[in-house]
Design an enzyme around this catalytic site. Structure first.
Site, short mmCIF file in Angstrom:
data_model
loop_
_atom_site.label_atom_id
_atom_site.label_comp_id
_atom_site.label_asym_id
_atom_site.label_seq_id
_atom_site.Cartn_x
_atom_site.Cartn_y
_atom_site.Cartn_z
N ASN A 184 0.87 -1.18 0.00
CA ASN A 184 0.00 0.00 0.00
C ASN A 184 0.90 1.23 0.00
O ASN A 184 1.51 1.56 1.02
CB ASN A 184 -0.89 -0.03 1.26
CG ASN A 184 -1.68 1.24 1.44
OD1 ASN A 184 -1.81 2.05 0.52
ND2 ASN A 184 -2.23 1.45 2.64
N LYS A 208 0.13 4.22 -0.20
CA LYS A 208 -0.53 5.38 0.42
C LYS A 208 -0.37 6.63 -0.47
O LYS A 208 -0.31 6.51 -1.68
CB LYS A 208 0.01 5.61 1.83
CG LYS A 208 -0.02 4.34 2.68
CD LYS A 208 0.11 4.63 4.14
CE LYS A 208 0.36 3.34 4.89
NZ LYS A 208 0.15 3.44 6.31
N HIS A 250 -9.45 0.76 4.71
CA HIS A 250 -8.17 0.90 5.41
C HIS A 250 -8.38 1.80 6.63
O HIS A 250 -9.19 2.74 6.58
CB HIS A 250 -7.12 1.51 4.46
CG HIS A 250 -5.74 1.50 5.04
ND1 HIS A 250 -5.32 2.45 5.94
CD2 HIS A 250 -4.71 0.64 4.89
CE1 HIS A 250 -4.06 2.18 6.29
NE2 HIS A 250 -3.68 1.08 5.66
C1 PEP Z 1 -0.71 -0.14 5.88
O1 PEP Z 1 -0.67 0.97 5.40
O2 PEP Z 1 -1.65 -0.90 5.59
C2 PEP Z 1 0.37 -0.56 6.77
C3 PEP Z 1 0.28 -1.73 7.34
O3 PEP Z 1 1.40 0.33 6.95
P1 PEP Z 1 2.83 0.00 7.66
O4 PEP Z 1 3.34 -1.29 7.03
O5 PEP Z 1 3.66 1.16 7.35
O6 PEP Z 1 2.54 -0.18 9.12
#
Ligand code: PEP
Length: 272
Positions: free
Chosen positions: A14, A16, A104
């Site tokens: 992801n 983001k 999410h």
């Molecule tokens: C996510 O964005 O779904 C996530 C798990 O982020 P991170 O791996 O940075 O904790």
């Protein structure tokens, strides 16, 4: 490639709200090249890259002819209309996007997503042939109050409300304890496995008599990194990882794909 109970091992990144189209192109290229050079002839987990909407096109171009798939990070549940700024499911399928993250925790926390909107979106994804990755997970306060199990169960039950068993079998669930996302704090692996098992059992009880839970891929997400992946991928109920921070550089993400490949290999050995 299938694994335990017919379910897939999935390593999803992801991205983001990161990467310009040019940066997303370079990252996708580096991942595709890394996969091609590091995993020759090996069974691979399903690899899913989830860039921002504006980078989908570039990433789809880069993954053409590779085993990598592309997912969106969100979508509206309606097909079209006067909903400024939204993206509809048919727009994603027209681009050949195959996965979509739904609910999410950042969408729930900052953009007002609820179990009800998640349910509408999961249904819309299924109706359009997209694989929804339905994200669930408790807040820190909820964990501290001993509410983890009830919060997660409610998210699963409400997220899947009104969905037929044959469709529910196509949903991927990501257990992401909110306090572990982007914080560097990983949920202890046995506990993550326990909650993923609880989700599987809840799906079984929702669709009693169908044994659907055994076939649903359940991912863990929350500060997954190279040093945690092997232990996570050895667990009965953790079928893969949804990864934020460690998906933003090929050199961090490729070892996670390796972890998924190891899980597959050990399962192939067990079943052969
Ligand atoms: C996510 O964005 O779904 C996530 C798990 O982020 P991170 O791996 O940075 O904790």
């Amino acid at each position: 490639m299938s694994s335990q109970g017919g379910r897939k091992t999935i390593i999803a990144g992801n991205w983001k709200m990161n990467k310009t189209p040019a940066e997303a192109t370079s990252l996708a290229k580096a991942i595709v090249e890394g996969v091609a050079s590091q995993f020759k002839g090996e069974a691979l987990p399903e690899i899913v890259l989830c860039p921002t909407f504006v980078c989908l096109s570039e990433v789809l171009n880069q993954v053409k002819g590779s085993p990598c798939k592309v997912g969106a990070q969100n979508m509206d549940y309606r097909d079209s209309g006067a909903f400024t700024g939204e993206i509809a499911p048919p727009m994603l399928t027209a681009m050949a996007v195959q996965y979509v993250l739904i609910g999410h925790s950042e969408r729930r926390q900052f953009f007002g997503e609820t179990n009800e909107s998640v349910n509408l979106k999961v249904k819309a994804a299924l109706a359009h042939g997209l694989v929804p990755v339905m994200c669930v997970g408790e807040l820190l306060e909820q964990r501290e109050q001993g509410l983890t199990d009830s919060v997660v169960k409610e998210q699963v039950v409400k997220g899947l409300a009104g969905i037929a068993a044959t469709d529910a079998a196509k949903v991927v669930v990501a257990y992401e304890p909110v306090w572990a996302i982007g914080t560097g704090k990983t949920c202890e692996t046995p506990e993550a496995n326990r909650v993923c098992g609880l989700i599987r059992a809840e799906i079984d009880s929702l669709y009693s008599g169908t044994n659907i839970g055994a076939g649903v891929s359940i991912l863990y997400g929350g500060s997954v990194k190279a040093s945690t992946i092997d232990e996570q991928m050895e667990q009965e109920h953790i079928d893969g990882a949804l990864v934020g921070g460690a998906s933003l550089k090929a050199e961090d993400f490729l070892p996670l794909i390796k972890g998924g490949a190891k899980r597959l290999k050990s399962q192939l050995v067990k079943t052969s």
